[in-house]
Scaffold this active site. Structure first.
Site: not given
Ligand SMILES: Cc1cc2nc3c(=O)[nH]c(=O)nc-3n(C[C@H](O)[C@H](O)[C@H](O)COP(=O)(O)O)c2cc1C
Ligand SMILES: [Mn+2]
Length: 522
Positions: A177, A181-182, A195, A273, A322
């Site tokens: 995967n 995710y920052r 995540w 992905e 954000d």
């Protein structure tokens, strides 16, 4: 046209007049954000005008010789360039054809199918023995602080890696995967790993947690991230027992644009992905094995961080300005321990900023919206079109047009959306009839307000909400609302006559168009 790495992509951007090099010194602390934010909002009218160019910062305070690429996806034109397409609908068309694929009849149909089969072949990543991402291998003495990682907004908890492609493996199936995710940089060797619990890597972590504690019927209930948060501290306790265990994680920063984009695409968990990127590029992604684990990373990445999380370890992450336009507040998340960094010589650091829309992510969201239309139509056949305006920050507002054939169908569609992958987060759905253009927000507003009797036409429900929703009664759980703005039918209990919309006849329109010059109004 596709790009095998970030550098080819940067050249293409430059050739297309879509890149601006900035030679003046700029601080990665706050200054990059202020410049990028202004550029992202160039031409923004009602959130829809094109963003300004991609930016390559070449003189970064404290990081001589390094470069930051930002806003690479920040317009519809660049999104198309990134994915090598004429239009986003063209990509949607390719996906549609793929889904429609049936046994060919006769030679002509077989020949027509060849390009589609080539598309399929391009999907599978290709393992290679080495690649540019291994030009420099640093297994000791490295520091994340060597890279020009941004602090985006004043109240951010520190520096954040904002455009990372985070690789994990499903422990049950071995499937790879990649999620974006920052990562909150704590020090030179550790970061947060943001995540959210609904995302695939979080499920991989839970799988390992389930395996680490004794299996039992109650485990499904307790081995969730809820338990992690309730434990309050920095370690996870399940049924009285602390949990520990290694989960390999690798992070690629600065990949070819199709792969970076694939990391944000809300594909079903079964779909790798790497395959999404291969399909979009029309060319397999080349991957190499990590130095310290069996994970595979894109061979041409600018920077690769290898390491692990301990499945039982948590640390405060955030706050972070954000994409909702608000700060997401502190919360407990896993900790990423970097064990090795590999990178190209003179790596280019790829980043993005989020904040009040429209910014770069609005264009990525638009691409996702267009590309997913055929798949959404397959699940919801009456769906004609849908749109997520940037101010809805992806999860707050979806406008849907449908071809209505039976009473109550607008509500059926709402519930279908609330059960469709990451669309489950949608806080407000507005359903209109098929003759309403979902992108025409004036027309949608007109319908949504004219066509409803609020008490009758609003559907409330409860369910999972986006982790970034700061108004829901509980984190991750709250209410959603659907507005049935379709014309109401007698079979739906509406017995009054329903008026026609005000519109000029086609004949008069055509006559006036023909004579338009006579009126001297141009
Ligand atoms: C710039 C950007 C930053 C993102 N940051 C996060 C994040 O910190 N945490 C998260 O769970 N999702 C984040 N997302 C959304 C995920 O990338 C997206 O939901 C993706 O589909 C997750 O992949 P997965 O389905 O394989 O888990 C971000 C998206 C973008 C465009
Ligand atoms: Mn995924």
């Amino acid at each position: 046209m596709s790009y095998s790495d970030l550098r080819e992509w940067i050249s293409a951007l430059e050739k297309a007049g879509e890149l601006k090099r900035i030679k003046a010194e700029v601080d990665p602390i706050l200054e990059v954000t202020e410049i990028t934010d202004r550029v992202s909002k160039w031409g923004a009218r009602n959130g829809h005008g094109p963003g300004g160019p991609a930016l390559l910062f070449e003189n970064i305070k404290g990081h001589p010789g390094q470069k930051i690429l930002i806003n690479q996806f920040g317009s519809e034109r660049r999104m198309n360039l990134a994915l090598g397409s004429e239009s986003l609908d063209e990509i949607a068309g390719r996906i549609h054809e793929m889904m429609e694929m049936k046994t060919p009849q006769g030679l002509l149909e077989k020949l027509k199918m060849l390009p589609k089969l080539a598309d399929l072949g391009a999907m599978f990543p290709k393992r290679v023995s080495s690649g540019p991402c291994k030009e420099v291998i640093r297994s000791e003495g490295f520091s994340l602080l060597d890279f020009p990682i941004l602090q985006c907004w004043p109240q951010d908890g520190g520096r954040f890696i904002t455009l990372p492609c985070v690789m994990t493996r499903d422990p049950r199936t071995g499937k790879r995967n990649i999620g974006m995710y920052r990562m909150h940089v704590y020090d030179g060797q550790t970061t947060g790993m943001h995540w959210q619990r609904h995302k695939n890597a979080a499920e991989h972590q839970r799988e390992l947690m389930r395996a680490a504690v004794a299996q039992g019927p109650t485990l499904g209930k307790t081995s969730s991230v809820d338990v992690m948060a309730r434990s309050g501290g920095a370690s996870v306790v399940i049924q009285g027992k602390p949990v520990a265990g290694r989960m390999d994680v690798a992070v690629a920063i600065g990949t070819d644009p199709a792969l970076t984009f694939a990391a944000i695409v809300p594909a079903p968990p079964e779909i790798e992905e790497y395959m999404v990127a291969g399909f979009l590029r029309g060319k397999p992604v080349e991957v190499v094995k990590c130095e310290t684990s069996d994970l595979e990373v894109p061979a041409s990445a600018e920077i690769v961080l290898e390491g692990y999380i301990d499945i039982g370890e948590l640390k405060t992450e955030g706050p972070f300005g954000d994409h909702t336009g608000f700060y997401s507040l502190e919360d407990l998340y896993p900790v990423f321990h970097v064990e090795c960094i590999t990178h190209r010589k003179n790596p280019i650091y790829a980043a993005t900023i989020v904040g009040k829309p429209p910014q770069e992510d609005a264009w990525m969201a638009l691409a996702i919206e267009r590309i997913f239309l055929p798949a959404a139509k397959m699940m919801i056949p009456e769906l004609v079109d849908y749109h997520l305006p940037p101010e809805g920050v992806a999860h707050n507002l979806m406008i849907v047009s449908i071809r209505k054939s039976y009473p109550g169908q607008a509500r059926k569609v709402m519930h279908a959306i609330w059960s469709l992958g990451q669309a489950m987060f949608t806080k407000c759905i507005v359903v209109v009839d098929e003759d309403c253009d979902v992108k025409d927000l004036r027309e949608v507003t007109l319908r949504a307000l004219n066509n409803i009797d609020p008490e009758r036409d609003i559907q409330f429900t409860l369910g999972p909400v986006d982790t970034l929703d700061h108004a829901s009664r509980l984190p991750n759980f709250g209410s959603k609302m659907g507005i049935d703005a379709t014309r109401k039918w007698t079979t739906e209990g509406f017995t009054r006559p329903w008026p026609d919309q005000v519109e000029m006849s086609a004949e008069i329109k055509e006559r006036i168009t023909r004579r338009w010059k006579e009126f001297g109004l141009e």
